[in-house]
Design an enzyme around this catalytic site. Structure first.
Site, PDB file in Angstrom:
ATOM      1  CG  HIS A   1      -6.579  -0.663  -5.134  1.00 37.06           C
ATOM      2  ND1 HIS A   1      -5.330  -1.087  -4.756  1.00 37.06           N
ATOM      3  CD2 HIS A   1      -6.898   0.353  -4.299  1.00 37.06           C
ATOM      4  CE1 HIS A   1      -4.887  -0.341  -3.760  1.00 37.06           C
ATOM      5  NE2 HIS A   1      -5.822   0.536  -3.452  1.00 37.06           N
TER       6      HIS A   1
ATOM      7  CE1 TYR B   1     -22.041  16.479 -11.906  1.00 33.54           C
ATOM      8  CE2 TYR B   1     -20.865  16.600  -9.802  1.00 33.54           C
ATOM      9  CZ  TYR B   1     -22.047  16.580 -10.527  1.00 33.54           C
ATOM     10  OH  TYR B   1     -23.248  16.679  -9.864  1.00 33.54           O
TER      11      TYR B   1
ATOM     12  NE  ARG C   1      -3.457  -0.348   2.629  1.00 32.39           N
ATOM     13  CZ  ARG C   1      -4.201  -0.667   3.684  1.00 32.39           C
ATOM     14  NH1 ARG C   1      -4.449   0.236   4.613  1.00 32.39           N
ATOM     15  NH2 ARG C   1      -4.675  -1.891   3.818  1.00 32.39           N
TER      16      ARG C   1
END
Length: 836
Positions: A87, A131, A41
C-alpha cells in the site's frame, strides 16, 4: 510554428499529434481519477466487504505470520510491511485502518487483536504506532482461509515485485457483518453492521429459496446490529434501506428512569447510538442544562468504565421526568444513520438491496469453493497417481532394485522405469519375466521411485500406502461430486457458514423499537390543565388552572386578565395543554387549535392577538370550544344559535379542518352560533334563553345535516329573547343544571326537573331575570364535586366549588355566585374538576 525561428533551434516535430477538445480531455481525465479513487481506495468490494487498505493490512499480517496464534507485533512493523510491499500511501492512513479494525466500538466483529491504547468512545486518539502491538483476530483468519488453494486471483503489487490477492476468499459475509463507510468522488457508502447469526440464517434461507423477497430475508435479519448496542426506532426505515439500498435509520440511546436514595428521579444512559462521541455528548447535555434549554437537572456525571457506558442525569425534586426525557431525546439521545449500501460489483460501484448483497456473496463463495475443490482434486489425483506407482514398485521391488543397481546412472534408470529404454539392454538378470520387456511408470512416478528409501519397500509400508490410497479415492470421489453438483456445492457453503456461527455467533446487541413518532414540540410541553381566556378583540392567553384557588361563593375573585380599554373578556374555557380543540365562532366557522400553541402568560397579562394563532375574520369571536379527544365516529356535533336554531352534524365532517377554518353552520341575518355539544343521538337537549326560559326535547327530533345547513328551530323565542346556551343530558343524568346570570347570581336545579317537550315549544321558566339578576349569561351541567370558574368582562376571575351553590327548583331567584362591580358583569363560566 513561426518561420522566423532558426532551423537549429527548432524542436523535432511529434510523430503523431492528436487534436482533442480540452473539455473532453478534462472530463475523461477526471473520470479516470474518480474511478481510481472509487475502485482503489474508497469503496468496499461486495465479495469480502473490504477496501484495498484493509485487505492489504490483513494480507501483510498473514504473510508476516502475525496470526491469532502468534505473539503480538509492533504496529509500526505491520504498518511498515504493508506500506513497503502493498500500500504505497501514508503510514497514518494505514495505522488508522489498523486501529479501527481493533476497536470493539467501531466494528461489530473486530478483525485485529490490539494490545495497548487503541482509542475510546470519548474520541481519545490511539497511542503512537511504536507503542501499540497487534495480531490478527481469529475471525479475520476466516477471511483468508484457503488463500493458498487458488481460490482467488492474484495481481502484481505496486512495483511488480510481489503479488497480492484481488479479493479474499471470505468465509463469512464481512460487508454486512462489519459494515463499511467511505467517501469517493461523487459518491459515498455507509453500510451498517449486522449480527452474524442473523446474516448467516438469511444467507442459508436465500440459498434454499433463491426467489424469496426482502421481506422474507427480514424474517431472519431484524435490522442492523451496532457494536455499541442502543435501539433502532421503526421497522419501516429498515425495510426501505433493505429494499432500495438507501434509507435513514433513527438510532436511540438505551436508558432507564430510576430513583436515587433521596427519592428523586434520575435518568441513566447505558448505551449510545453508533459512532457517537460520548464525552462530546455529555458536554453538550451540560451546555443545554446551563443555558436553561433543559430544565430540572441537578447533576450530570459520566460513570462509564471498561464494563460499559453509564451516564447519570439526576433530576431536581419535583421535576417532570417525562419532559426532561423528551428534551434529551429531541436534542441528545437520538441520531440518524444514513444507509447507502454502495459496493463494488465486478469493479463497478452499485447500490445494492439486501438480497442483491447476499446474492453476490453467495456467488463469490460458490466460485471460491469450486476453485478450492478443483485445487484439492488436482492435488489428490496427483498424490493418488504417485501412490499407484509406489504400490507397483512394492510389487516389483527386487526387479526395480536390480535395475537401479545395474543402471549406469539415475537418468538411465529413470528412462527404463518410464519405458523409454528396454531393460533387456542392461546386463541384469530380472526375476520377473513379465516385466522384462519394459516398465510403464510415468515421469512423476519414476522420479518418486528413485527417491524412495529401501525401508519404504517393506510390507508394512505397503499397507500404509494402500490405506492412504483408499482415503484419496474417497476424497476424489467427494470432490468430484461437489464439482458435478451445484446443490452439493451449496451444501458445503451452508455447512461452513454454520461452523462460523458455532464458533463466533452471539446475541443481538441492538433492539428494534416500534416507531411511536419522532419527538415533537408537543412532547416537550408538560401536560397540565389550564384556563384559556379570550377577549372580544381577540386577545388570547392560557394560565395554569391551579393559579386560582377555590373561594367561597359571592366573592369578587382576583384579576385573571387585564384587557385594554374598551375590550371585554368574552370566553374562558378549561383545557389540557395537549388537547386538540375545535373552536367554533359566532359566525359559524370552526378552527382547529392546539392548546400548547396558545402563549402561557401571567394572570395580569392582556394576552396575545389571536390572529397570530387562529385566522379569525372581522367581528368573529370564539363562542364554543370542543375537545377533539372526545370524538367518536358515530357521534355528532350539535350546535345552537342565538335565534334558536339547532342542528346536528357527524363529527367525521370535521376531520380535515383547514388553517383558515371551515364552515360549521350557515347563519342568516344577524344570527350567531352560541353553543356546541358532542352528542350520540340517545339523549336530550336542554336549551336555555337569556330571559330565563328552557326547553328540553329528544335529540332525535333534530336530524343529521351537512355542515352548510342552517338547522331547524329548537325553541320558540318571545320578543327580543335570545339563546344563552345548551346542555346535553339523558334520563340517567344525575347532574345539576347550573344557571348563572350577568349580575353574578345563579342556582342549581336537578336536570330531572326539566320535563321533555316537543321541539320548537316556548319551554318552561328556569330562573327569574329581574333587575337584580339580569339576563342569563350561560348554563352548564355540573356535578357536586366540580368547581366552576366564573370570569367577568373586566377580567376578574373566581373559582368556586359547585357545592356552595344551593340546589333550587325552577322559577327561582338563585344566590350570589360572584360579586361584580356596578359597571361589570359576568361574561362566561367554565367547569373544572374540583380540588381534593
Amino acid at each position: 510554428m513561426s518561420s522566423d525561428i532558426p532551423d537549429d533551434d527548432m524542436e523535432v516535430p511529434a510523430a503523431n499529434v492528436e487534436r482533442v477538445r480540452i473539455e473532453d480531455e478534462m472530463e475523461q481525465s477526471y473520470i479516470d481519477y474518480a474511478m481510481s479513487v472509487i475502485a482503489g481506495r474508497a469503496l468496499p468490494d461486495v465479495r469480502d466487504g473490504l477496501k484495498p487498505v484493509h485487505r492489504r493490512v490483513l494480507y501483510a499480517m498473514h504473510e508476516m505470520g502475525v496470526t491469532s496464534g502468534s505473539g503480538h507485533r509492533k504496529c509500526s512493523s505491520i504498518v511498515g510491511e504493508t506500506m513497503g510491499d502493498y500500500h504505497p500511501h501514508g503510514d497514518k492512513a494505514i495505522y488508522d485502518t489498523l486501529v479501527r479494525m481493533a476497536q470493539d466500538f467501531s466494528l461489530r466483529y473486530p478483525l485485529v487483536d490490539g494490545q495497548g491504547n487503541f482509542g475510546s468512545m470519548d474520541g481519545d486518539p490511539p497511542a503512537a504506532m511504536r507503542y501499540t502491538e497487534a495480531r490478527m483476530d481469529s475471525i479475520s483468519e476466516e477471511l483468508l482461509e484457503n488463500l493458498d488453494k487458488d481460490t482467488v486471483d492474484f495481481q502484481s503489487n505496486y512495483d511488480d515485485r510481489l503479488t497480492e490477492p484481488e479479493v479474499l476468499p471470505a468465509k463469512l459475509p464481512n460487508l454486512l457483518l462489519n459494515g463499511s463507510s467511505g467517501i469517493a468522488v461523487g459518491m459515498s457508502t455507509n453500510v451498517p453492521p449486522h449480527n452474524l447469526n442473523e446474516v448467516v440464517d438469511a444467507t442459508v434461507h436465500l440459498i434454499d429459496n433463491p426467489s424469496c423477497e426482502v421481506e422474507d430475508l427480514m424474517e431472519h435479519i431484524k435490522g442492523p446490529d451496532f457494536p455499541t448496542g442502543g435501539n433502532i426506532v421503526g421497522k419501516d426505515s429498515i425495510y426501505s434501506a433493505y429494499s432500495t439500498g438507501r434509507g435513514r435509520l433513527r438510532m436511540r440511546a438505551e436508558y432507564e428512569v430510576q430513583q436515587n436514595d433521596s427519592g428523586a428521579d434520575r435518568i441513566v444512559i447505558t448505551e449510545l447510538p453508533y459512532q457517537e462521541n460520548k464525552a462530546r455528548r455529555v458536554e453538550r447535555i451540560a451546555d443545554d442544562v446551563n443555558e436553561g434549554i433543559i430544565e430540572g437537572v441537578s447533576d450530570l456525571r459520566d460513570e462509564s468504565d471498561r464494563e460499559g457506558v453509564r451516564i447519570v442525569i439526576d433530576l431536581k425534586r419535583g421535576a417532570n421526568v417525562d419532559v426532561v426525557e423528551n428534551q434529551l431525546l429531541d436534542h441528545h439521545l437520538e441520531a440518524t444513520f444514513g444507509v447507502i449500501n454502495l459496493a463494488l460489483v465486478d469493479g463497478q460501484p452499485q447500490v445494492l438491496t439486501l438480497k442483491e448483497t447476499l446474492e453476490h456473496y453467495i456467488d463469490h463463495r460458490k466460485e471460491v469453493v469450486r476453485r478450492r475443490s478443483q485445487h484439492d482434486l488436482n492435488e489428490a489425483e496427483e498424490r493418488a497417481h504417485i501412490l499407484e506407482g509406489r504400490l507397483e514398485a512394492v510389487d516389483t521391488a527386487e526387479a526395480i532394485v536390480n535395475l537401479v543397481t545395474e543402471s549406469a546412472n539415475r537418468e538411465q534408470a529413470q528412462q527404463v522405469l518410464e519405458g523409454e529404454t528396454d531393460p533387456t539392454t542392461l546386463d541384469v538378470e530380472l526375476e520377473y519375466p513379465e516385466v522384462q520387456s519394459s516398465f510403464d511408470f510415468s515421469k512423476e512416478q519414476a522420479e518418486h521411485i528413485l527417491r524412495m528409501q529401501i525401508g519404504s519397500l517393506t510390507s508394512m509400508e505397503a499397507g500404509e500406502i494402500e490405506a492412504e490410497y483408499e482415503e484419496l479415492q474417497q476424497e476424489i470421489e467427494y470432490l468430484e461430486s461437489i464439482l458435478a453438483s451445484e446443490k452439493k456445492l451449496l451444501g458445503v457453503i451452508k455447512d461452513e457458514l454454520q461452523e462460523i456461527v458455532d464458533e463466533y455467533g452471539d446475541d443481538r446487541q441492538t433492539s428494534i423499537l416500534e416507531d411511536e413518532g419522532q419527538v415533537t414540540h408537543e412532547d416537550l410541553i408538560p401536560e397540565e390543565d389550564c384556563l384559556v381566556v379570550i377577549t372580544e378583540e381577540d386577545y388570547i392567553k392560557r394560565m395554569p388552572a391551579d393559579t386560582f384557588d377555590p373561594q367561597g361563593r359571592g366573592g369578587k375573585g382576583i384579576i385573571g386578565s387585564d384587557p385594554k380599554d374598551g375590550d371585554r373578556v368574552s370566553k374562558v374555557f378549561r383545557a389540557n395543554t395537549h388537547d386538540y380543540l375545535c373552536c367554533f365562532t359566532n359566525q359559524g366557522q370552526v378552527y382547529q387549535l392546539k392548546t400548547y400553541e396558545i402563549p402561557e402568560m401571567s394572570r395580569t397579562a392582556r394576552g396575545k392577538s389571536a390572529v397570530n394563532i387562529i385566522d379569525l375574520g372581522d367581528q368573529e369571536e370564539i363562542t364554543a370550544v370542543v375537545n377533539t379527544d372526545e370524538f367518536e365516529d358515530d357521534e355528532c356535533i350539535t350546535m345552537v344559535t342565538r335565534d334558536g336554531y339547532v342542528k346536528r352534524t357527524c363529527v367525521t365532517e370535521f376531520d380535515n379542518i383547514l388553517s383558515t377554518g371551515i364552515i360549521a353552520a350557515s347563519l342568516e341575518d344577524d344570527d350567531e352560533l352560541v353553543d356546541v355539544e358532542v352528542t350520540d343521538d340517545t339523549g336530550d337537549l336542554v336549551i336555555a334563553t337569556e330571559q330565563g326560559m328552557t326547553i328540553r326535547f329528544d335529540e332525535s327530533e333534530v336530524r343529521e345535516m351537512g355542515r352548510n345547513a342552517r338547522g331547524v328551530r329548537g325553541i320558540d323565542l318571545e320578543g327580543n329573547d335570545r339563546v344563552a346556551g345548551m346542555v346535553a343530558t339523558d334520563d340517567d343524568d344525575a347532574r345539576s343544571f347550573l344557571t348563572v346570570t350577568r349580575n353574578g347570581y345563579g342556582k342549581r336545579t336537578l336536570l330531572s326537573e326539566y320535563r321533555r317537550q316537543s321541539r320548537y315549544g316556548k319551554g318552561l321558566v328556569d330562573i327569574k331575570t329581574n333587575d337584580r339578576n339580569g339576563l342569563v349569561a350561560t348554563v352548564k351541567a355540573v356535578e357536586t364535586d366540580d368547581d366552576i370558574v366564573v370570569m367577568s368582562e373586566s377580567g376578574q376571575i373566581m373559582r368556586c366549588p359547585v357545592s356552595e351553590i344551593s340546589t333550587q327548583g325552577r322559577n327561582t331567584m338563585g344566590v350570589t355566585v360572584m360579586t361584580t362591580d356596578k359597571d361589570d358583569q359576568v361574561s362566561t363560566v367554565t367547569v373544572a374538576p374540583g380540588e381534593e
